[in-house]
Design a protein around this motif. Structure first.
Motif, PDB file in Angstrom:
ATOM      1  N   PRO A 108       0.816  -1.234   0.000  1.00  0.00           N
ATOM      2  CA  PRO A 108       0.000   0.000   0.000  1.00  0.00           C
ATOM      3  C   PRO A 108       0.840   1.270   0.000  1.00  0.00           C
ATOM      4  CG  PRO A 108      -0.829  -1.572   1.608  1.00  0.00           C
ATOM      5  CD  PRO A 108       0.486  -2.095   1.150  1.00  0.00           C
ATOM      6  N   LEU A 109       1.965   1.227   0.699  1.00  0.00           N
ATOM      7  CA  LEU A 109       2.863   2.384   0.739  1.00  0.00           C
ATOM      8  C   LEU A 109       3.431   2.671  -0.644  1.00  0.00           C
ATOM      9  CD1 LEU A 109       3.977   4.304   2.953  1.00  0.00           C
ATOM     10  CD2 LEU A 109       6.000   2.835   3.038  1.00  0.00           C
ATOM     11  N   LYS A 114       3.278   6.036  -5.652  1.00  0.00           N
ATOM     12  CA  LYS A 114       3.196   6.058  -7.111  1.00  0.00           C
ATOM     13  C   LYS A 114       2.141   7.023  -7.634  1.00  0.00           C
ATOM     14  CE  LYS A 114       4.826   1.412  -8.384  1.00  0.00           C
ATOM     15  NZ  LYS A 114       4.410   0.113  -8.982  1.00  0.00           N
ATOM     16  N   VAL A 115       0.987   7.074  -6.961  1.00  0.00           N
ATOM     17  CA  VAL A 115      -0.160   7.786  -7.535  1.00  0.00           C
ATOM     18  C   VAL A 115      -0.356   9.204  -7.002  1.00  0.00           C
ATOM     19  CG1 VAL A 115      -1.353   5.618  -7.984  1.00  0.00           C
ATOM     20  CG2 VAL A 115      -1.777   6.798  -5.827  1.00  0.00           C
ATOM     21  N   VAL A 116       0.139   9.495  -5.805  1.00  0.00           N
ATOM     22  CA  VAL A 116      -0.082  10.825  -5.229  1.00  0.00           C
ATOM     23  C   VAL A 116       0.800  11.851  -5.938  1.00  0.00           C
ATOM     24  CG1 VAL A 116       0.055  12.228  -3.146  1.00  0.00           C
ATOM     25  CG2 VAL A 116      -0.714   9.867  -2.990  1.00  0.00           C
ATOM     26  N   PHE A 140      13.137  10.640  -1.752  1.00  0.00           N
ATOM     27  CA  PHE A 140      12.938   9.276  -1.233  1.00  0.00           C
ATOM     28  C   PHE A 140      11.599   8.708  -1.677  1.00  0.00           C
ATOM     29  CE2 PHE A 140      10.876   6.630   1.952  1.00  0.00           C
ATOM     30  CZ  PHE A 140      11.770   5.584   2.052  1.00  0.00           C
ATOM     31  N   MET A 141      10.537   9.479  -1.516  1.00  0.00           N
ATOM     32  CA  MET A 141       9.188   8.991  -1.804  1.00  0.00           C
ATOM     33  C   MET A 141       8.974   8.729  -3.295  1.00  0.00           C
ATOM     34  SD  MET A 141       7.002  11.408   0.814  1.00  0.00           S
ATOM     35  CE  MET A 141       5.443  10.574   0.547  1.00  0.00           C
ATOM     36  N   PRO A 145       9.483   3.598  -4.778  1.00  0.00           N
ATOM     37  CA  PRO A 145       8.642   2.618  -5.482  1.00  0.00           C
ATOM     38  C   PRO A 145       9.315   2.005  -6.709  1.00  0.00           C
ATOM     39  CG  PRO A 145       7.384   4.581  -4.950  1.00  0.00           C
ATOM     40  CD  PRO A 145       8.818   4.898  -4.666  1.00  0.00           C
ATOM     41  N   VAL A 146      10.073   2.814  -7.452  1.00  0.00           N
ATOM     42  CA  VAL A 146      10.743   2.319  -8.656  1.00  0.00           C
ATOM     43  C   VAL A 146      11.794   1.278  -8.286  1.00  0.00           C
ATOM     44  CG1 VAL A 146      12.150   2.965 -10.653  1.00  0.00           C
ATOM     45  CG2 VAL A 146      10.340   4.494  -9.852  1.00  0.00           C
ATOM     46  N   LEU A 147      12.622   1.599  -7.306  1.00  0.00           N
ATOM     47  CA  LEU A 147      13.679   0.682  -6.888  1.00  0.00           C
ATOM     48  C   LEU A 147      13.102  -0.586  -6.271  1.00  0.00           C
ATOM     49  CD1 LEU A 147      16.122   3.281  -5.294  1.00  0.00           C
ATOM     50  CD2 LEU A 147      16.502   1.989  -7.393  1.00  0.00           C
TER      51      LEU A 147
END
Length: 265
Positions: A108-109, A114-116, A140-141, A145-147
């Motif tokens: 979920p994190l 990704k979407v926000v 960082f945020m 997700p990509v990594l």
């Protein structure tokens, strides 16, 4: 002994490489010429300036000590955000590959990051932290997700026969990581890191432009925009691109060096 023509010494592979590099240089020169032509045709410096003027202005700005401190300020924070995301992705993707609860908790994190929109995250983060540390958190945020996704996918796609062979020969954890997982995960790790580095700089600088932390490149870029200093906007943008590319080259070299060291152990 027959005399060979110098051109005969060039292998087909080397010739192809030279042609490829020459084509890239010509493409870059073409678009620079288009840029310069557009600046001449428009004839309004407040709207667009040519590449020559941008380079000259950048060298003028580099004479200001404040620009060097701003560059260090932004580079340290954006690099810190990237390295923090890289370390977190390595640990969590490894744990998620062997524990479904860790994967369920992290998912979920990852989807939220990704979407926000970046602007929304920046506004929320500014409520919680000082703007000076904003680019660390945003980098960082955006990068995590990509990594995490790429590393988890690479780990899970590791050849099952190789894993079974490791069990058969009773390899230890370190030997499994070095001999089985590292060769398979390393290419994904290198490519995702390269992709994420550019994203870290884009999101980090964007966060600085919105949050305007004192002494940052984002602040200088914002001030140039407010005062319609178009040449400065382009010059700062060029500097950010140079810093981004330089940091990417250094990180790739470091990752390749560490990869060779692990393989040699």
């Amino acid at each position: 002994m027959p005399i060979r023509h110098p051109s005969a010494a060039l292998s087909p592979v080397r010739t192809s490489t030279i042609k490829t590099r020459l084509a890239k240089v010509l493409c870059v020169l073409f678009w620079l010429a288009v840029w310069q032509a557009a600046a001449v045709v428009v004839g309004q410096r407040i709207l667009i300036v040519g590449p020559v003027e941008v380079v000259i202005r950048l060298f003028e700005l580099l004479g200001e000590p404040e620009l060097w401190s701003s560059s260090v300020f932004s580079t340290v924070r954006i690099a810190g955000g990237f390295l923090l995301a890289l370390a977190s992705a390595l640990v969590l993707s490894t744990l998620a590959s062997v524990n479904r609860w860790v994967r369920a908790l992290v998912e979920p994190l990852v989807q939220t990051f990704k979407v926000v929109p970046v602007a929304s995250i920046v506004i929320v983060v500014l409520i919680w932290v000082n703007s000076r540390n904003l680019s660390v958190i945003i980098s960082f945020m955006m990068v995590f997700p990509v990594l995490y996704t790429n590393l988890l996918s690479a780990i899970e796609s590791t050849d099952r026969q190789m894993i079974e062979m490791g069990r058969t020969y009773r390899l230890g954890v370190y030997e499994k990581l070095r001999l089985i997982y590292l060769p398979h995960v390393y290419p994904a790790f290198l490519s995702s890191s390269s992709l994420s580095l550019g994203l870290a700089w884009k999101s980090g600088v964007a966060a600085e432009v919105i949050g305007i932390p004192d002494g940052s490149l984002g602040e200088r870029l914002y001030d140039a925009k407010v005062f319609f200093a178009t040449a400065d906007v382009f010059a700062y943008t060029l500097l950010i691109v140079i810093l981004s590319v330089g940091f990417e080259v250094l990180m790739k070299a470091l990752i390749r060096y560490l990869g060779r060291r692990l393989e040699a152990v």
